[in-house]
Scaffold this motif. Structure first.
Motif, PDB file in Angstrom:
ATOM      1  N   ASP A   1       3.158  70.242 -31.944  1.00 50.13           N
ATOM      2  CA  ASP A   1       4.056  69.132 -31.672  1.00 50.13           C
ATOM      3  C   ASP A   1       3.896  68.071 -32.741  1.00 50.13           C
ATOM      4  O   ASP A   1       2.893  67.374 -32.815  1.00 50.13           O
ATOM      5  CB  ASP A   1       3.742  68.535 -30.290  1.00 50.13           C
ATOM      6  N   THR A   2       4.918  67.959 -33.591  1.00 50.51           N
ATOM      7  CA  THR A   2       4.898  66.962 -34.662  1.00 50.51           C
ATOM      8  C   THR A   2       5.983  65.928 -34.440  1.00 50.51           C
ATOM      9  O   THR A   2       6.570  65.407 -35.381  1.00 50.51           O
ATOM     10  CB  THR A   2       5.097  67.639 -36.026  1.00 50.51           C
ATOM     11  N   SER A   3       6.275  65.655 -33.171  1.00 51.40           N
ATOM     12  CA  SER A   3       7.402  64.797 -32.845  1.00 51.40           C
ATOM     13  C   SER A   3       7.246  63.376 -33.359  1.00 51.40           C
ATOM     14  O   SER A   3       8.215  62.653 -33.488  1.00 51.40           O
ATOM     15  CB  SER A   3       7.607  64.775 -31.325  1.00 51.40           C
ATOM     16  N   GLU A   4       6.033  62.960 -33.679  1.00 51.86           N
ATOM     17  CA  GLU A   4       5.833  61.602 -34.161  1.00 51.86           C
ATOM     18  C   GLU A   4       5.929  61.510 -35.686  1.00 51.86           C
ATOM     19  O   GLU A   4       5.895  60.424 -36.244  1.00 51.86           O
ATOM     20  CB  GLU A   4       4.454  61.087 -33.700  1.00 51.86           C
ATOM     21  N   ALA A   5       6.011  62.648 -36.364  1.00 54.19           N
ATOM     22  CA  ALA A   5       5.968  62.647 -37.822  1.00 54.19           C
ATOM     23  C   ALA A   5       7.279  62.212 -38.451  1.00 54.19           C
ATOM     24  O   ALA A   5       7.301  61.665 -39.544  1.00 54.19           O
ATOM     25  CB  ALA A   5       5.577  64.034 -38.326  1.00 54.19           C
ATOM     26  N   GLY A   6       8.404  62.456 -37.791  1.00 55.69           N
ATOM     27  CA  GLY A   6       9.706  62.143 -38.362  1.00 55.69           C
ATOM     28  C   GLY A   6      10.215  63.293 -39.206  1.00 55.69           C
ATOM     29  O   GLY A   6       9.472  64.188 -39.605  1.00 55.69           O
ATOM     30  N   ALA A   7      11.517  63.273 -39.493  1.00 50.25           N
ATOM     31  CA  ALA A   7      12.143  64.354 -40.241  1.00 50.25           C
ATOM     32  C   ALA A   7      11.603  64.413 -41.664  1.00 50.25           C
ATOM     33  O   ALA A   7      11.465  63.394 -42.332  1.00 50.25           O
ATOM     34  CB  ALA A   7      13.654  64.157 -40.258  1.00 50.25           C
ATOM     35  N   THR A   8      11.297  65.618 -42.117  1.00 44.60           N
ATOM     36  CA  THR A   8      10.750  65.825 -43.454  1.00 44.60           C
ATOM     37  C   THR A   8      11.710  66.656 -44.282  1.00 44.60           C
ATOM     38  O   THR A   8      12.136  67.732 -43.852  1.00 44.60           O
ATOM     39  CB  THR A   8       9.395  66.546 -43.380  1.00 44.60           C
ATOM     40  N   TYR A   9      12.064  66.163 -45.466  1.00 44.98           N
ATOM     41  CA  TYR A   9      12.946  66.896 -46.368  1.00 44.98           C
ATOM     42  C   TYR A   9      12.150  67.987 -47.075  1.00 44.98           C
ATOM     43  O   TYR A   9      11.057  67.753 -47.598  1.00 44.98           O
ATOM     44  CB  TYR A   9      13.553  65.950 -47.404  1.00 44.98           C
TER      45      TYR A   9
ATOM     46  N   ASN B   1      12.477  73.020 -42.805  1.00 49.12           N
ATOM     47  CA  ASN B   1      11.857  74.323 -42.612  1.00 49.12           C
ATOM     48  C   ASN B   1      12.104  74.742 -41.159  1.00 49.12           C
ATOM     49  O   ASN B   1      11.489  74.200 -40.244  1.00 49.12           O
ATOM     50  CB  ASN B   1      10.358  74.243 -42.895  1.00 49.12           C
ATOM     51  N   PRO B   2      13.009  75.692 -40.912  1.00 48.31           N
ATOM     52  CA  PRO B   2      13.346  76.051 -39.526  1.00 48.31           C
ATOM     53  C   PRO B   2      12.204  76.712 -38.769  1.00 48.31           C
ATOM     54  O   PRO B   2      12.269  76.824 -37.550  1.00 48.31           O
ATOM     55  CB  PRO B   2      14.530  77.009 -39.701  1.00 48.31           C
ATOM     56  N   ASP B   3      11.167  77.143 -39.483  1.00 47.22           N
ATOM     57  CA  ASP B   3      10.037  77.780 -38.811  1.00 47.22           C
ATOM     58  C   ASP B   3       9.056  76.766 -38.218  1.00 47.22           C
ATOM     59  O   ASP B   3       8.245  77.110 -37.358  1.00 47.22           O
ATOM     60  CB  ASP B   3       9.282  78.687 -39.781  1.00 47.22           C
ATOM     61  N   THR B   4       9.113  75.531 -38.697  1.00 45.29           N
ATOM     62  CA  THR B   4       8.149  74.533 -38.231  1.00 45.29           C
ATOM     63  C   THR B   4       8.801  73.289 -37.652  1.00 45.29           C
ATOM     64  O   THR B   4       8.180  72.596 -36.837  1.00 45.29           O
ATOM     65  CB  THR B   4       7.212  74.098 -39.380  1.00 45.29           C
ATOM     66  N   ALA B   5      10.018  72.971 -38.065  1.00 42.62           N
ATOM     67  CA  ALA B   5      10.668  71.741 -37.589  1.00 42.62           C
ATOM     68  C   ALA B   5      10.979  71.852 -36.102  1.00 42.62           C
ATOM     69  O   ALA B   5      11.346  72.914 -35.597  1.00 42.62           O
ATOM     70  CB  ALA B   5      11.944  71.483 -38.379  1.00 42.62           C
ATOM     71  N   ILE B   6      10.825  70.747 -35.390  1.00 38.83           N
ATOM     72  CA  ILE B   6      11.165  70.679 -33.975  1.00 38.83           C
ATOM     73  C   ILE B   6      12.519  69.980 -33.868  1.00 38.83           C
ATOM     74  O   ILE B   6      12.646  68.794 -34.183  1.00 38.83           O
ATOM     75  CB  ILE B   6      10.098  69.932 -33.173  1.00 38.83           C
ATOM     76  N   ILE B   7      13.513  70.722 -33.448  1.00 41.38           N
ATOM     77  CA  ILE B   7      14.890  70.220 -33.394  1.00 41.38           C
ATOM     78  C   ILE B   7      15.300  70.053 -31.936  1.00 41.38           C
ATOM     79  O   ILE B   7      15.043  70.921 -31.097  1.00 41.38           O
ATOM     80  CB  ILE B   7      15.848  71.200 -34.101  1.00 41.38           C
ATOM     81  N   ARG B   8      15.948  68.947 -31.653  1.00 44.40           N
ATOM     82  CA  ARG B   8      16.504  68.711 -30.324  1.00 44.40           C
ATOM     83  C   ARG B   8      17.958  68.285 -30.458  1.00 44.40           C
ATOM     84  O   ARG B   8      18.301  67.515 -31.354  1.00 44.40           O
ATOM     85  CB  ARG B   8      15.712  67.642 -29.570  1.00 44.40           C
TER      86      ARG B   8
ATOM     87  N   HIS C   1      15.168  81.307 -35.525  1.00 38.39           N
ATOM     88  CA  HIS C   1      14.094  81.343 -36.514  1.00 38.39           C
ATOM     89  C   HIS C   1      12.890  80.500 -36.106  1.00 38.39           C
ATOM     90  O   HIS C   1      11.895  80.487 -36.792  1.00 38.39           O
ATOM     91  CB  HIS C   1      14.609  80.824 -37.860  1.00 38.39           C
ATOM     92  N   GLN C   2      12.999  79.769 -35.006  1.00 45.30           N
ATOM     93  CA  GLN C   2      11.948  78.808 -34.695  1.00 45.30           C
ATOM     94  C   GLN C   2      10.909  79.363 -33.747  1.00 45.30           C
ATOM     95  O   GLN C   2      11.174  80.241 -32.940  1.00 45.30           O
ATOM     96  CB  GLN C   2      12.547  77.546 -34.070  1.00 45.30           C
ATOM     97  N   THR C   3       9.719  78.818 -33.877  1.00 48.50           N
ATOM     98  CA  THR C   3       8.660  79.050 -32.901  1.00 48.50           C
ATOM     99  C   THR C   3       8.241  77.693 -32.373  1.00 48.50           C
ATOM    100  O   THR C   3       8.566  76.661 -32.940  1.00 48.50           O
ATOM    101  CB  THR C   3       7.445  79.751 -33.540  1.00 48.50           C
ATOM    102  N   ALA C   4       7.536  77.713 -31.255  1.00 52.67           N
ATOM    103  CA  ALA C   4       7.170  76.434 -30.647  1.00 52.67           C
ATOM    104  C   ALA C   4       6.336  75.594 -31.595  1.00 52.67           C
ATOM    105  O   ALA C   4       6.639  74.446 -31.844  1.00 52.67           O
ATOM    106  CB  ALA C   4       6.405  76.686 -29.344  1.00 52.67           C
ATOM    107  N   GLY C   5       5.264  76.169 -32.158  1.00 56.00           N
ATOM    108  CA  GLY C   5       4.468  75.465 -33.149  1.00 56.00           C
ATOM    109  C   GLY C   5       3.815  74.216 -32.598  1.00 56.00           C
ATOM    110  O   GLY C   5       3.952  73.863 -31.433  1.00 56.00           O
TER     111      GLY C   5
END
Length: 340
Positions: free
Chosen positions: A87-95, A141-148, A81-85
């Motif tokens: 880079d918000t890696s500095e924002a931290g996880a958002t509920y 949000n799996p469409d915007t979150a960057i997961i590693r 479901h993800q796209t690259a989108g």
């Protein structure tokens, strides 16, 4: 005896009351487990109104096993479901209140089962937008979150294509050839006609066969070809002459060519027969005919050359002229190699 209704018909037969046992708890007696009062029949509505309707994210009260999570196999497949989108890696996880639970996203991506994903989270191996997440049930949000997972980004866009081609010897690394020579574009012609926009990642000269990647992911292709990312490429070369052991050191130290020096990352002589040698070498250079020019410079011209690996992607037993779709673990490894 059954009671009669107003119209004189017999009413429902009443069940006989159960015998009261001596010492039975009254309705108002406290429940020792909950510390509260057990509601009687008359207070059932009030009790249900105060009862929480929130469900736990998993049946039962068992917690994910952190020890199992530390050693669990990570398939590292990018989430579908993800796209690259951005880079918000500095924002931290958002509920996200109406989002999808993290372990469900990982399971849908093929990283692990739902339970396995929970163990990976508990072991601190999962990162969302630059923040390590150990809490179960985080909605994202799996469409915007960057997961590693273990540092490998779990990203894929279903509209993107990632293909491995075993380019045959004598074929041009072009999508079209004005001289009518066979080229890569002939192999993917049906895909292009169906609307897929594909281009090759780098080139192999006509006399070289082996692994060539094709994609419509421009950013990934650019980084794979850029020398600053130093993505290794491995070749099997048959050269004239019997190579000495000292050649490995010479190539590691670097060879001066007319367009600058070049050095290998590794070099191994595999076989020597009938005045020829089969060698395996790995380098991250991508200049034109770089392997052939380098080996000729040190006195061992190449007679045949096959590229077997690009980063973590291997040619394997793929036959010449055939295509295969890269696995999501391979795509994830390429993303990791170029810092995406």
């Amino acid at each position: 005896m059954a009671s009669a209704g107003r119209d004189g018909t017999p009413g429902p037969r009443k069940k006989p009351a159960r015998a009261q046992k001596t010492g039975k708890k009254p309705a108002s007696q406290k429940n020792p487990k909950s510390g509260g009062k057990v509601a009687g029949r008359g207070s059932a509505g009030a009790a249900n109104a105060g009862r929480s309707t929130k469900k736990t994210h998993r049946k039962g009260s068992s917690k994910p096993d952190v020890t199992s999570g530390k050693v669990r196999l990570n398939n590292a497949r990018p989430a579908r479901h993800q796209t690259a989108g951005p880079d918000t890696s500095e924002a931290g996880a958002t509920y996200v209140a109406d989002g999808v639970r993290l372990q469900k996203v990982l399971a849908a991506a093929g990283v692990a089962s739902r339970r396995g994903a929970e163990e990976l989270i508990a072991a601190g191996r999962v990162e969302v937008d630059g923040e390590v997440v150990t809490e179960q049930g985080l909605r994202i949000n799996p469409d915007t979150a960057i997961i590693r997972v273990d540092g490998a980004r779990v990203v894929i866009d279903e509209t993107r294509q990632y293909l491995a081609l075993n380019k045959p010897k004598g074929w041009q690394s072009t999508m079209a050839d004005d001289q009518g020579r066979p080229c890569v574009g002939d192999i993917v012609a049906e895909r292009v006609m169906a609307g897929q926009r594909l281009f090759h990642v780098g080139r192999l000269d006509a006399d070289t066969e082996g692994l060539l990647l094709l994609t419509n992911d421009g950013e990934l292709a650019h980084r794979l070809m850029h020398p600053s990312y130093e993505v290794p490429k491995t070749y099997l070369a048959t050269v004239r002459g019997e190579v000495p052991r000292s050649l490995s050191r010479t190539l590691r130290n670097g060879v001066e060519l007319d367009d600058g020096p070049v050095a290998v990352d590794s070099f191994t002589a595999l076989e020597v027969y009938e005045g020829q040698s089969l060698v395996r070498l790995t380098l991250h250079e991508g200049r034109n005919r770089i392997v052939r020019r380098m080996m000729e410079e040190v006195g061992f011209p190449v007679t045949s050359l096959v590229r077997t690996h690009i980063g973590a992607v291997a040619l394997g037993e793929q036959r010449p002229g055939s295509l295969r779709v890269l696995g999501r673990d391979e795509v994830g490894a390429l993303y990791k190699a170029v810092g995406m």
